[in-house]
Design a protein around this motif. Structure first.
Motif, PDB file in Angstrom:
ATOM      1  N   VAL A 181      57.509  79.843  35.205  1.00  0.00           N
ATOM      2  CA  VAL A 181      56.369  80.293  36.008  1.00  0.00           C
ATOM      3  C   VAL A 181      55.146  80.489  35.118  1.00  0.00           C
ATOM      4  N   ASP A 182      55.327  81.063  33.943  1.00  0.00           N
ATOM      5  CA  ASP A 182      54.205  81.256  33.021  1.00  0.00           C
ATOM      6  C   ASP A 182      53.569  79.929  32.632  1.00  0.00           C
ATOM      7  N   VAL A 183      54.386  78.952  32.316  1.00  0.00           N
ATOM      8  CA  VAL A 183      53.863  77.635  31.936  1.00  0.00           C
ATOM      9  C   VAL A 183      53.131  76.991  33.109  1.00  0.00           C
ATOM     10  N   MET A 184      53.679  77.097  34.294  1.00  0.00           N
ATOM     11  CA  MET A 184      53.043  76.491  35.473  1.00  0.00           C
ATOM     12  C   MET A 184      51.692  77.158  35.775  1.00  0.00           C
ATOM     13  N   LEU A 185      51.607  78.466  35.636  1.00  0.00           N
ATOM     14  CA  LEU A 185      50.326  79.150  35.879  1.00  0.00           C
ATOM     15  C   LEU A 185      49.277  78.737  34.850  1.00  0.00           C
ATOM     16  N   VAL A 186      49.678  78.579  33.607  1.00  0.00           N
ATOM     17  CA  VAL A 186      48.740  78.125  32.581  1.00  0.00           C
ATOM     18  C   VAL A 186      48.244  76.724  32.906  1.00  0.00           C
ATOM     19  N   LEU A 187      49.129  75.849  33.341  1.00  0.00           N
ATOM     20  CA  LEU A 187      48.718  74.493  33.710  1.00  0.00           C
ATOM     21  C   LEU A 187      47.774  74.487  34.906  1.00  0.00           C
ATOM     22  N   VAL A 188      48.031  75.343  35.889  1.00  0.00           N
ATOM     23  CA  VAL A 188      47.142  75.426  37.056  1.00  0.00           C
ATOM     24  C   VAL A 188      45.753  75.877  36.628  1.00  0.00           C
ATOM     25  N   VAL A 189      45.669  76.871  35.766  1.00  0.00           N
ATOM     26  CA  VAL A 189      44.367  77.346  35.291  1.00  0.00           C
ATOM     27  C   VAL A 189      43.643  76.244  34.529  1.00  0.00           C
ATOM     28  N   ILE A 190      44.353  75.517  33.700  1.00  0.00           N
ATOM     29  CA  ILE A 190      43.729  74.418  32.950  1.00  0.00           C
ATOM     30  C   ILE A 190      43.193  73.357  33.903  1.00  0.00           C
ATOM     31  N   PHE A 191      43.963  72.991  34.918  1.00  0.00           N
ATOM     32  CA  PHE A 191      43.501  71.986  35.879  1.00  0.00           C
ATOM     33  C   PHE A 191      42.313  72.488  36.693  1.00  0.00           C
ATOM     34  N   ILE A 192      42.303  73.765  37.050  1.00  0.00           N
ATOM     35  CA  ILE A 192      41.179  74.323  37.817  1.00  0.00           C
ATOM     36  C   ILE A 192      39.898  74.267  36.989  1.00  0.00           C
ATOM     37  N   ILE A 193      40.006  74.540  35.703  1.00  0.00           N
ATOM     38  CA  ILE A 193      38.819  74.543  34.849  1.00  0.00           C
ATOM     39  C   ILE A 193      38.341  73.129  34.547  1.00  0.00           C
ATOM     40  N   THR A 194      39.257  72.208  34.296  1.00  0.00           N
ATOM     41  CA  THR A 194      38.850  70.868  33.877  1.00  0.00           C
ATOM     42  C   THR A 194      38.506  69.931  35.020  1.00  0.00           C
ATOM     43  N   ALA A 195      38.986  70.174  36.226  1.00  0.00           N
ATOM     44  CA  ALA A 195      38.727  69.258  37.342  1.00  0.00           C
ATOM     45  C   ALA A 195      37.236  69.106  37.641  1.00  0.00           C
ATOM     46  N   PRO A 196      36.450  70.177  37.728  1.00  0.00           N
ATOM     47  CA  PRO A 196      35.011  69.981  37.987  1.00  0.00           C
ATOM     48  C   PRO A 196      34.297  69.262  36.846  1.00  0.00           C
ATOM     49  N   LEU A 197      34.759  69.452  35.627  1.00  0.00           N
ATOM     50  CA  LEU A 197      34.128  68.790  34.497  1.00  0.00           C
ATOM     51  C   LEU A 197      34.358  67.290  34.547  1.00  0.00           C
ATOM     52  N   LEU A 198      35.517  66.882  35.002  1.00  0.00           N
ATOM     53  CA  LEU A 198      35.814  65.460  35.090  1.00  0.00           C
ATOM     54  C   LEU A 198      35.020  64.794  36.211  1.00  0.00           C
ATOM     55  N   ALA A 199      34.795  65.522  37.303  1.00  0.00           N
ATOM     56  CA  ALA A 199      34.083  64.946  38.442  1.00  0.00           C
ATOM     57  C   ALA A 199      32.592  64.785  38.155  1.00  0.00           C
ATOM     58  N   SER A 200      32.019  65.634  37.308  1.00  0.00           N
ATOM     59  CA  SER A 200      30.580  65.582  37.063  1.00  0.00           C
ATOM     60  C   SER A 200      30.205  64.678  35.902  1.00  0.00           C
TER      61      SER A 200
END
Length: 142
Positions: free
Chosen positions: A24-43
């Motif tokens: 669960v800890d690893v999955m939450l860290v991955l979710v946070v990373i994807f939330i932060i990087t997704a807008p950067l990739l789109a712009s």
């Protein structure tokens, strides 16, 4: 001759449940990373936009200065005005730009009713953005 017991004692049983806390800890860290990087990739899309003379940047917000002194006299842009003239000139400002801001400065001694009256004139003229201007307190001396 005695050799002791020949029976085996049962050892510790293997733990058959999976500990999911690290998962669960690893999955939450991955979710946070994807939330932060997704807008950067789109712009990061590079575009060469066409140019046009009609595309002008927006005008800076306009404002008028409305001052009420301690006697209750109104001044619009440092010019004394009566209530009728104030309504007329504020209406002209609203016709030119309805987003014009009224920066209201009033003396401490002005009755609250006079301030409400001046604000009502501005709102009837079509200017709903009213900002109150105040002085900063004097700096404390060391």
């Amino acid at each position: 001759m005695t050799f002791g017991r020949l029976e085996r004692t049962p050892g510790a049983q293997p733990f058959s449940e999976i500990n999911v806390t690290p998962l669960v800890d690893v999955m939450l860290v991955l979710v946070v990373i994807f939330i932060i990087t997704a807008p950067l990739l789109a712009s990061s899309i590079r575009l060469d936009l066409p140019r046009s003379d009609a595309a002008q940047p927006g005008d800076a917000p306009q404002f008028v200065s409305l001052v009420v002194d301690k006697t209750g006299q109104a001044f619009l842009n440092d010019q004394p005005v009566s209530a009728e003239k104030l309504a007329q000139r504020l209406g002209q400002s609203a016709d030119r730009n309805p987003d014009t801001e009224v920066q209201l400065r009033a003396d401490q001694a002005v009755p609250y009713g006079r301030i409400v009256e001046v604000m009502g004139i501005a709102q009837k003229a079509g200017l709903n953005r009213i900002g109150f201007v105040a002085d900063a307190p004097p700096a404390a001396r060391p």
